[in-house]
Design a protein around this motif. Structure first.
Motif, PDB file in Angstrom:
ATOM      1  N   ARG A   1     115.547  60.883 110.566  1.00 13.70           N
ATOM      2  CA  ARG A   1     116.819  60.916 111.466  1.00 13.70           C
ATOM      3  C   ARG A   1     118.012  61.623 110.651  1.00 13.70           C
ATOM      4  O   ARG A   1     118.585  62.715 111.457  1.00 13.70           O
TER       5      ARG A   1
ATOM      6  N   LYS B   1     118.517  65.503 111.274  1.00 14.54           N
ATOM      7  CA  LYS B   1     119.504  65.834 112.467  1.00 14.54           C
ATOM      8  C   LYS B   1     119.178  66.740 113.568  1.00 14.54           C
ATOM      9  O   LYS B   1     119.644  66.811 114.628  1.00 14.54           O
TER      10      LYS B   1
ATOM     11  N   SER C   1     109.543  60.706 109.838  1.00 14.97           N
ATOM     12  CA  SER C   1     109.638  59.182 110.598  1.00 14.97           C
ATOM     13  C   SER C   1     109.612  59.275 111.813  1.00 14.97           C
ATOM     14  O   SER C   1     109.685  60.185 112.451  1.00 14.97           O
ATOM     15  N   ARG C   2     109.429  57.982 112.428  1.00 20.31           N
ATOM     16  CA  ARG C   2     109.318  57.717 113.897  1.00 20.31           C
ATOM     17  C   ARG C   2     110.760  58.135 114.567  1.00 20.31           C
ATOM     18  O   ARG C   2     111.001  58.693 115.547  1.00 20.31           O
TER      19      ARG C   2
ATOM     20  N   GLN D   1     104.196  61.852 112.339  1.00 23.87           N
ATOM     21  CA  GLN D   1     104.961  60.532 112.100  1.00 23.87           C
ATOM     22  C   GLN D   1     103.869  59.851 111.091  1.00 23.87           C
ATOM     23  O   GLN D   1     102.497  59.675 111.143  1.00 23.87           O
ATOM     24  N   ILE D   2     104.682  59.335 110.074  1.00 20.97           N
ATOM     25  CA  ILE D   2     104.239  58.347 108.883  1.00 20.97           C
ATOM     26  C   ILE D   2     104.470  57.179 109.092  1.00 20.97           C
ATOM     27  O   ILE D   2     105.799  56.887 109.429  1.00 20.97           O
TER      28      ILE D   2
ATOM     29  N   THR E   1     102.866  52.892 112.966  1.00 19.38           N
ATOM     30  CA  THR E   1     102.190  53.209 114.299  1.00 19.38           C
ATOM     31  C   THR E   1     101.743  54.808 114.059  1.00 19.38           C
ATOM     32  O   THR E   1     101.793  55.590 115.037  1.00 19.38           O
TER      33      THR E   1
ATOM     34  N   SER F   1     115.564  56.243 106.226  1.00 15.49           N
ATOM     35  CA  SER F   1     116.451  54.959 105.632  1.00 15.49           C
ATOM     36  C   SER F   1     115.156  53.968 105.121  1.00 15.49           C
ATOM     37  O   SER F   1     115.747  53.330 103.934  1.00 15.49           O
TER      38      SER F   1
ATOM     39  N   GLN G   1     108.485  49.568 108.961  1.00 11.72           N
ATOM     40  CA  GLN G   1     107.442  50.253 109.568  1.00 11.72           C
ATOM     41  C   GLN G   1     107.146  51.475 108.864  1.00 11.72           C
ATOM     42  O   GLN G   1     106.107  52.081 109.124  1.00 11.72           O
TER      43      GLN G   1
ATOM     44  N   ASN H   1     118.746  60.398  99.980  1.00  3.92           N
ATOM     45  CA  ASN H   1     119.600  59.860 100.979  1.00  3.92           C
ATOM     46  C   ASN H   1     121.204  59.741 100.480  1.00  3.92           C
ATOM     47  O   ASN H   1     121.322  59.461  99.439  1.00  3.92           O
TER      48      ASN H   1
END
Ligand SMILES: Cc1cc2nc3c(=O)[nH]c(=O)nc-3n(C[C@H](O)[C@H](O)[C@H](O)COP(=O)(O)OP(=O)(O)OC[C@H]3O[C@@H](n4cnc5c(N)ncnc54)[C@H](O)[C@@H]3O)c2cc1C
Length: 334
Positions: A223, A226, A248-249, A262-263, A266, A281, A285, A300
């Motif tokens: 995320r 952005k 990421s999701r 997506q890794i 899920t 982050s 999951q 990060n």
């Protein structure tokens, strides 16, 4: 007692997938003296050009230390259709030992086929094996992750039954060509069953030339990227390194990229040599899908981000400054 091991080889765009060679290596690592290794190759050649490519793939398998390659080549197998592919495997099973040990890649197709095959053969199944080793008592013990990678379990099968295993891609070193090897290739006839579904077309939504599940290098965005446009420098870095882009999701949910990237728990499970996490982050999951990567680099701006707890190298900073700097540095090096 001699055991027969069977690799279900998988092709994409006419090429043998690396995970099939990894499955061969995994099986060979568990074979006792006198055990035999067969490979089953399902192909859907439609025309002379495709038939030639199919025969080249069968020959390739025959060079990797298999004792026999069984080929079922029928146009109905050109696109994955569960009922048709299952029927073809059951046809191959008739030519194999009833208690054979089957090995598939833990790919989208392998995940779908393995339980169907297990149900039809009355076999036990282990999914997503990370390791396989032959114990002193001759049983093969498989290791797999539980609870999003927080625990590992070891499982073995009772003797006397067929067994089915799917192996996680990028987790076993692929089998190498055995000098002078040329196992016999046997073609089996096949009459496809009436299928309830017909695959009309396959539209690939993920862009990029490198398959995420088999990529040796992944540059993943979260995320913190952005926007969809924010993924451009990540794609540039991935291309420079010959890798793939993942996400990421959080990034997928925000609409920055397709869910195919997506890794995580899920999404896809990946084990690249190098995983560069940008603006992710490190939620449990997400870690479930990538924490077994060999080297993890996290970028990060929050020094307390949980991703740093699994990272081998951490860069605390703004990804929009760090990623271009990496591109600049690598461009002059590579
Ligand atoms: C049942 C279930 C299944 C799930 N499955 C998955 C899954 O498969 N995969 C998955 O990823 N998640 C999954 N999730 C979601 C997961 O819990 C997290 O919500 C998600 O991983 C967060 O994504 P993120 O790290 O991109 O976003 P955030 O948690 O919002 O993190 C964004 C990070 O970017 C950093 N950042 C912001 N701007 C910058 C910048 N300019 N430079 C550098 N860093 C910056 C921030 O410091 C922050 O650490 C699942 C959740 C549930 C409940």
């Amino acid at each position: 007692m001699m055991s027969q091991h069977v690799i279900v080889a998988e092709c994409r765009d006419g090429k043998l997938r690396r995970v099939s060679l990894e499955a061969i290596a995994a099986a060979k690592g568990c074979m006792a003296d006198g055990d035999r290794l067969a490979a089953v190759l399902l192909l859907g050649s439609d025309g002379a050009g495709e038939a030639a490519a199919a025969s080249a793939t069968a020959k390739l398998l025959a060079q990797h230390g298999t004792d026999e390659v069984i080929v079922i080549d029928h146009p109905s197998l050109g696109r994955y259709a569960p009922q048709v592919h299952l029927a073809a495997l059951l046809e191959a099973a008739k030519a194999l030992a009833p208690e054979a040990r089957w090995w598939l890649g833990h790919t989208a197709i392998g995940r779908d086929l393995a339980p169907r095959l297990a149900a039809r053969l009355g076999a036990g199944q282990v999914s997503d094996a990370l390791a396989a080793a032959r114990g002193a008592d001759g049983r093969i013990v498989f290791t797999r992750a539980l609870h999003a990678g927080k625990a590992l379990e070891r499982r073995a099968f009772l003797p006397g039954y067929p067994t089915i295993v799917t192996v996680r891609p990028n987790n076993f070193a692929p089998a190498a060509i055995v000098a002078g090897a040329a196992a016999p290739i046997r073609s089996l006839p096949f009459t496809p069953p009436q299928s309830h579904t017909i695959v009309c077309d396959v539209v690939r939504r993920a862009s990029g030339t490198v398959d995420l599940a088999e990529a040796r290098i992944i540059v993943a965005g979260g995320r913190g990227v952005k926007s969809a446009a924010g993924f451009a420098p990540l794609a540039e870095l991935a291309a420079l390194l010959g890798g793939a882009v993942g996400a990421s999701r959080g990034a997928c949910d925000a609409g920055y990229c397709d869910y195919a990237l997506q890794i995580g728990q899920t999404g896809k499970t990946v084990t690249p040599d190098l995983y560069i996490a940008c603006g992710i982050s490190g939620a449990v999951q997400h870690l479930a899908g990538m924490s077994r990567s060999r080297v993890i680099v996290a970028i990060n701006k929050d020094p307390d981000a949980p991703i740093f707890s699994v990272a081998d190298y951490g860069i605390v900073g703004d990804l929009f400054e760090v990623v271009p700097a990496l591109i600049d540095g690598l461009s002059s090096e590579l």
